[in-house]
Design a protein around this motif. Structure first.
Motif, PDB file in Angstrom:
ATOM      1  N   VAL A 158     -14.845 123.797 -11.636  1.00  0.00           N
ATOM      2  CA  VAL A 158     -14.546 122.661 -12.507  1.00  0.00           C
ATOM      3  C   VAL A 158     -13.875 121.631 -11.635  1.00  0.00           C
ATOM      4  CG1 VAL A 158     -13.239 121.832 -14.475  1.00  0.00           C
ATOM      5  CG2 VAL A 158     -14.165 124.165 -14.470  1.00  0.00           C
ATOM      6  N   GLU A 159     -14.301 120.443 -11.769  1.00  0.00           N
ATOM      7  CA  GLU A 159     -13.631 119.437 -10.961  1.00  0.00           C
ATOM      8  C   GLU A 159     -12.706 118.603 -11.839  1.00  0.00           C
ATOM      9  OE1 GLU A 159     -14.717 116.058  -7.669  1.00  0.00           O
ATOM     10  OE2 GLU A 159     -16.281 116.853  -8.981  1.00  0.00           O
ATOM     11  N   VAL A 160     -11.469 118.572 -11.452  1.00  0.00           N
ATOM     12  CA  VAL A 160     -10.518 117.776 -12.225  1.00  0.00           C
ATOM     13  C   VAL A 160     -10.419 116.416 -11.575  1.00  0.00           C
ATOM     14  CG1 VAL A 160      -8.144 117.564 -12.984  1.00  0.00           C
ATOM     15  CG2 VAL A 160      -9.231 119.817 -12.845  1.00  0.00           C
ATOM     16  N   ILE A 161     -10.690 115.396 -12.325  1.00  0.00           N
ATOM     17  CA  ILE A 161     -10.480 114.060 -11.788  1.00  0.00           C
ATOM     18  C   ILE A 161      -9.193 113.528 -12.393  1.00  0.00           C
ATOM     19  CG2 ILE A 161     -11.370 111.716 -11.622  1.00  0.00           C
ATOM     20  CD1 ILE A 161     -14.162 112.920 -11.944  1.00  0.00           C
ATOM     21  N   GLU A 162      -8.215 113.311 -11.544  1.00  0.00           N
ATOM     22  CA  GLU A 162      -6.942 112.824 -12.066  1.00  0.00           C
ATOM     23  C   GLU A 162      -6.954 111.315 -12.055  1.00  0.00           C
ATOM     24  OE1 GLU A 162      -4.374 114.729  -9.348  1.00  0.00           O
ATOM     25  OE2 GLU A 162      -4.128 116.497 -10.611  1.00  0.00           O
ATOM     26  N   GLN A 163      -6.619 110.765 -13.219  1.00  0.00           N
ATOM     27  CA  GLN A 163      -6.507 109.317 -13.245  1.00  0.00           C
ATOM     28  C   GLN A 163      -5.094 108.965 -13.671  1.00  0.00           C
ATOM     29  OE1 GLN A 163      -8.715 107.239 -16.206  1.00  0.00           O
ATOM     30  NE2 GLN A 163      -8.289 105.249 -15.291  1.00  0.00           N
ATOM     31  N   TYR A 164      -4.373 108.327 -12.784  1.00  0.00           N
ATOM     32  CA  TYR A 164      -3.005 107.954 -13.113  1.00  0.00           C
ATOM     33  C   TYR A 164      -3.015 106.566 -13.701  1.00  0.00           C
ATOM     34  CZ  TYR A 164      -1.711 111.977 -10.367  1.00  0.00           C
ATOM     35  OH  TYR A 164      -1.586 113.242  -9.890  1.00  0.00           O
ATOM     36  N   LEU A 165      -2.389 106.435 -14.879  1.00  0.00           N
ATOM     37  CA  LEU A 165      -2.346 105.124 -15.498  1.00  0.00           C
ATOM     38  C   LEU A 165      -1.153 104.346 -14.986  1.00  0.00           C
ATOM     39  CD1 LEU A 165      -3.162 106.147 -19.158  1.00  0.00           C
ATOM     40  CD2 LEU A 165      -4.673 105.047 -17.513  1.00  0.00           C
ATOM     41  N   TYR A 166      -1.260 103.063 -14.967  1.00  0.00           N
ATOM     42  CA  TYR A 166      -0.161 102.110 -14.718  1.00  0.00           C
ATOM     43  C   TYR A 166       0.322 102.043 -13.274  1.00  0.00           C
ATOM     44  CZ  TYR A 166      -0.232 102.860 -19.696  1.00  0.00           C
ATOM     45  OH  TYR A 166      -0.649 103.015 -20.967  1.00  0.00           O
ATOM     46  N   ASN A 167       0.462 103.165 -12.614  1.00  0.00           N
ATOM     47  CA  ASN A 167       0.870 103.097 -11.219  1.00  0.00           C
ATOM     48  C   ASN A 167      -0.170 103.904 -10.478  1.00  0.00           C
ATOM     49  OD1 ASN A 167       2.118 103.023  -8.746  1.00  0.00           O
ATOM     50  ND2 ASN A 167       3.993 104.063  -9.411  1.00  0.00           N
ATOM     51  N   GLU A 168      -1.370 103.297 -10.328  1.00  0.00           N
ATOM     52  CA  GLU A 168      -2.550 104.051  -9.951  1.00  0.00           C
ATOM     53  C   GLU A 168      -2.400 104.759  -8.622  1.00  0.00           C
ATOM     54  OE1 GLU A 168      -2.436 100.974 -10.900  1.00  0.00           O
ATOM     55  OE2 GLU A 168      -3.667 100.740 -12.690  1.00  0.00           O
ATOM     56  N   LEU A 169      -1.669 104.145  -7.711  1.00  0.00           N
ATOM     57  CA  LEU A 169      -1.583 104.726  -6.379  1.00  0.00           C
ATOM     58  C   LEU A 169      -0.383 105.644  -6.247  1.00  0.00           C
ATOM     59  CD1 LEU A 169      -2.569 101.531  -4.413  1.00  0.00           C
ATOM     60  CD2 LEU A 169      -3.999 103.494  -4.964  1.00  0.00           C
ATOM     61  N   LEU A 170       0.295 105.906  -7.368  1.00  0.00           N
ATOM     62  CA  LEU A 170       1.494 106.738  -7.358  1.00  0.00           C
ATOM     63  C   LEU A 170       2.464 106.247  -6.286  1.00  0.00           C
ATOM     64  CD1 LEU A 170       0.374 110.385  -7.965  1.00  0.00           C
ATOM     65  CD2 LEU A 170       1.405 108.755  -9.526  1.00  0.00           C
ATOM     66  N   ASP A 171       2.681 104.946  -6.295  1.00  0.00           N
ATOM     67  CA  ASP A 171       3.562 104.364  -5.300  1.00  0.00           C
ATOM     68  C   ASP A 171       4.998 104.468  -5.802  1.00  0.00           C
ATOM     69  OD1 ASP A 171       4.994 102.864  -3.578  1.00  0.00           O
ATOM     70  OD2 ASP A 171       3.621 101.138  -3.596  1.00  0.00           O
ATOM     71  N   TYR A 172       5.810 105.221  -5.086  1.00  0.00           N
ATOM     72  CA  TYR A 172       7.180 105.413  -5.540  1.00  0.00           C
ATOM     73  C   TYR A 172       7.982 104.122  -5.547  1.00  0.00           C
ATOM     74  CZ  TYR A 172       7.549 110.301  -6.495  1.00  0.00           C
ATOM     75  OH  TYR A 172       7.426 111.509  -7.089  1.00  0.00           O
ATOM     76  N   LYS A 173       7.595 103.203  -4.703  1.00  0.00           N
ATOM     77  CA  LYS A 173       8.358 101.952  -4.664  1.00  0.00           C
ATOM     78  C   LYS A 173       8.267 101.224  -6.005  1.00  0.00           C
ATOM     79  CE  LYS A 173       7.844 101.356   0.239  1.00  0.00           C
ATOM     80  NZ  LYS A 173       6.575 102.102   0.441  1.00  0.00           N
TER      81      LYS A 173
END
Lengths: 368, 253
Positions: A158-173
């Motif tokens: 199964v392939e999980v495609i993770e899509q992060y909303l709002y901070n797409e690049l998971l940028d901590y800054k």
């Protein structure tokens, strides 16, 4: 208008101070320029040591891939597990990857590979994330390698495609910069007022004021307003730095952010004045305001998510004003939140502003 | 002002306790309009505490007081509108200029904006500080600071001015100059309530009270007091009283 004369005095005293006006400008700049790089939870440069029991072309390619990753830093390929664990014990490596002797064979014949990842979890976040990254990297490598070498398509369960909303690049800054803006306000608008009235107590000038018919509300307002302006200037500096240095512009409107900041600055300066009113020496005031600031920063969701706190701590958070402004800031900066979608937080901030300002006024006592 | 009498200050059994320590012990006295009233006593006798109660800075534990026609417990803010106060420790703003301090306190006492330069300017000229109006207060010598503080305290023409050891730490010449200002103020109708340690200054007062251990041990004109205690100077009156009461009440300091 008695207020006019008192404001004149406060502004002159502030501007004539050799240190305070500079602090109000330099401090936000410094925090916003330095801290986002230091407060990142992103894990990079994880030091890896590889135990290569296979010594084949494929195991060599895996080592190269690790070397090329921005998350890892290959510190050595050694022959035995003992040697590798030694490196971890000497703090030279964070993660150990042991490649089994049947690595290439298993890979090409489609059998399960039993590799081992060990992580030094003295620093839990680094160890945990480092090991996860390593697993992901090895899995990805295996899939690619089989495709290339055999031309077969590996069956992927199964392939999980993770899509992060709002901070797409998971940028901590992006997460930290709005929080740091609040910290700037907490510190500037907390400490300066906290030391203000009590310093008048120490020099004795407050006595000369207390014997005049000046209204309590007028006096406190004259103390609050300058800090309100200072707070607005400080957070404006933060907005500019966030935009110029991090390219961070709120998706929502500045008006919403300024409205929230305006309320929060009243809350914070009032808290400072309350501390000042209740203290009789600067030392006392400093100690108490530091205690409050630490609570404000650590129990508000500023640095750590509220949802992962224990229940009792989550109840404390309800009474913690910065909790509401940070929600608004993140919502407006990242999601484009509007006033309507944050009306509860605005309501709470407004309530805190009224209660704290009233408390500041009532705790100023002209008569002992 | 009390209608029946002409008293600007009335104290009735005024008492202040801090825990078990009684700083001011049921004192009663009156001060008449236009009088220079000397409030004498050794260190720790309770002078400052009594004065702070009369100024509405400190709440009496019991007893009552009226200043300028208002109750010091219930109408403290009204009292404050009608008095001036100069504390023992210089407490104008040292980081403001002379003129800025005048402007600030004139403003607080609601002297109309347009009148401040006129009233303030005349005052500076009178006390000889017109040349230093733009100097920082912290740079002035102590004697000048005291004259400035006094003048600021009476700028709004209060009915009473309270002076707490106004001439501490300066030379006899400066003290003499300061008392000229006090006479001037009293001459213009301001009642002066002054504490002091200097017995020569006590001679300048219309009436003096001498506080010992929180109580008023004697109250009269300097002339009558000297007569009563058969001495030549207020200094001896003071020493007789303080020593005598001290023995009665046991050593305090």
């Amino acid at each position: 208008m008695v207020l006019k004369y008192l404001l004149e005095k406060e502004v002159k005293q502030f501007l004539r101070n050799s240190l305070l006006p500079r602090i109000a400008i330099v401090f936000p700049l410094l925090v916003l320029l330095v801290m986002p790089w230091a407060t990142s939870f992103e894990v990079e440069n994880v030091n890896v040591v590889i135990v290569d029991n296979d010594n084949t072309a494929l195991s060599g390619r895996l080592a190269h891939k690790i070397e090329g990753s921005r998350y890892f830093n290959l510190v050595g390929v050694v022959g035995s597990y003992g040697e590798a664990i030694g490196k971890i014990e000497r703090q030279e490596a964070d993660v150990l990857l042991e490649i089994p002797d049947n690595f290439e064979r298993s890979l090409l014949t489609g059998r399960k590979i039993d590799y081992q990842v060990s992580a030094n979890s003295v620093n839990g976040v680094r160890g945990n994330l480092g090991a996860n990254y390593m697993n992901a990297l090895v899995a990805g490598f295996a899939a690619e390698a089989i495709d290339e070498e055999t031309g077969r398509v590996v069956p992927q369960p199964v392939e999980v495609i993770e899509q992060y909303l709002y901070n797409e690049l998971l940028d901590y800054k992006k997460l930290m910069v709005p929080a740091l803006m609040i910290i700037v306000i907490i510190i500037i608008c907390g400490i300066l007022p906290a030391l203000n009235i009590v310093s008048e107590k120490e020099t004795g000038t407050i006595g000369q004021i207390n014997v005049t018919p000046v209204g309590k509300w007028t006096f406190i307002l004259a103390k609050l307003l300058p800090y309100w302006v200072i707070g607005v200037v400080a957070i404006s500096i933060c907005f500019v730095v966030a935009w110029l240095v991090y390219g961070l512009v709120p998706r929502g409107s500045f008006l919403t952010i300024y409205a929230a900041a305006a309320l929060f600055i009243i809350v914070m300066s009032s808290v400072g004045l309350i501390v000042s009113n209740h203290s009789s020496t600067m030392q006392q005031a400093m100690f108490v305001i530091f205690f409050i600031m630490v609570l404000f920063m650590l129990l508000s969701g500023l640095l750590t998510p509220v949802a992962s706190m224990p229940d009792w701590a989550q109840y404390v958070v309800i009474f913690n004003p910065p909790h509401y402004i940070i929600d608004i800031m993140r919502s407006v900066y990242l999601k484009g939140g509007k006033f309507a979608s944050n009306s509860f937080e605005f309501g709470m901030l407004g309530l805190f502003a009224v209660v704290m300002a009233l408390w500041a006024m009532l705790s100023y006592r002209k008569q002992e | 002002m009390d209608a029946a009498t002409d008293n600007v200050i009335t104290a009735r059994n005024l008492t202040k306790r801090f825990g078990t320590f009684t700083a001011v012990d049921a004192i009663s006295f009156e001060v008449r309009r236009g009088e220079i009233f000397g409030f004498l006593g050794a260190n720790g006798a309770g002078k400052t505490t009594a004065m702070r109660m009369l100024c509405g800075l400190s709440l009496p534990t019991s007893g009552e007081g009226r200043v300028a026609g208002f109750d010091i417990t219930d109408e403290a803010e009204k009292v404050k509108r009608n008095i001036g106060y100069m504390s023992q420790k210089f407490s104008l703003y040292e980081d403001l200029k002379v003129w800025e301090n005048i402007r600030l306190f004139a403003g607080i006492y609601r002297v109309p904006d347009r009148e401040i330069p006129i009233v303030g300017g005349a005052m500076l000229k009178r006390i000889g500080l017109a040349d230093v109006r733009d100097n920082f207060v912290r740079d002035l010598p102590l004697g000048w600071k005291q004259r400035l503080a006094f003048s600021v305290a009476i700028l709004h023409r209060p009915k009473v001015v309270f002076l707490d050891e106004p001439t501490g730490g300066v030379d006899p010449m400066a003290r003499r100059d300061f008392w000229e200002l006090i006479y001037e103020a009293a001459g213009s109708g301001i009642t002066v309530f002054v504490t002091t340690h200097y017995m020569d200054e006590a001679e300048y007062c219309d009436r003096v009270s001498i506080m010992v251990d929180g109580r008023i041990a004697a109250l009269d004109t300097p002339f009558e007091l000297k007569k009563r205690y058969c001495t030549q100077s207020m200094d001896e009156v003071f020493r007789t009283l303080v020593r005598g009461e001290g023995k009665k009440g046991g050593a305090r300091l």
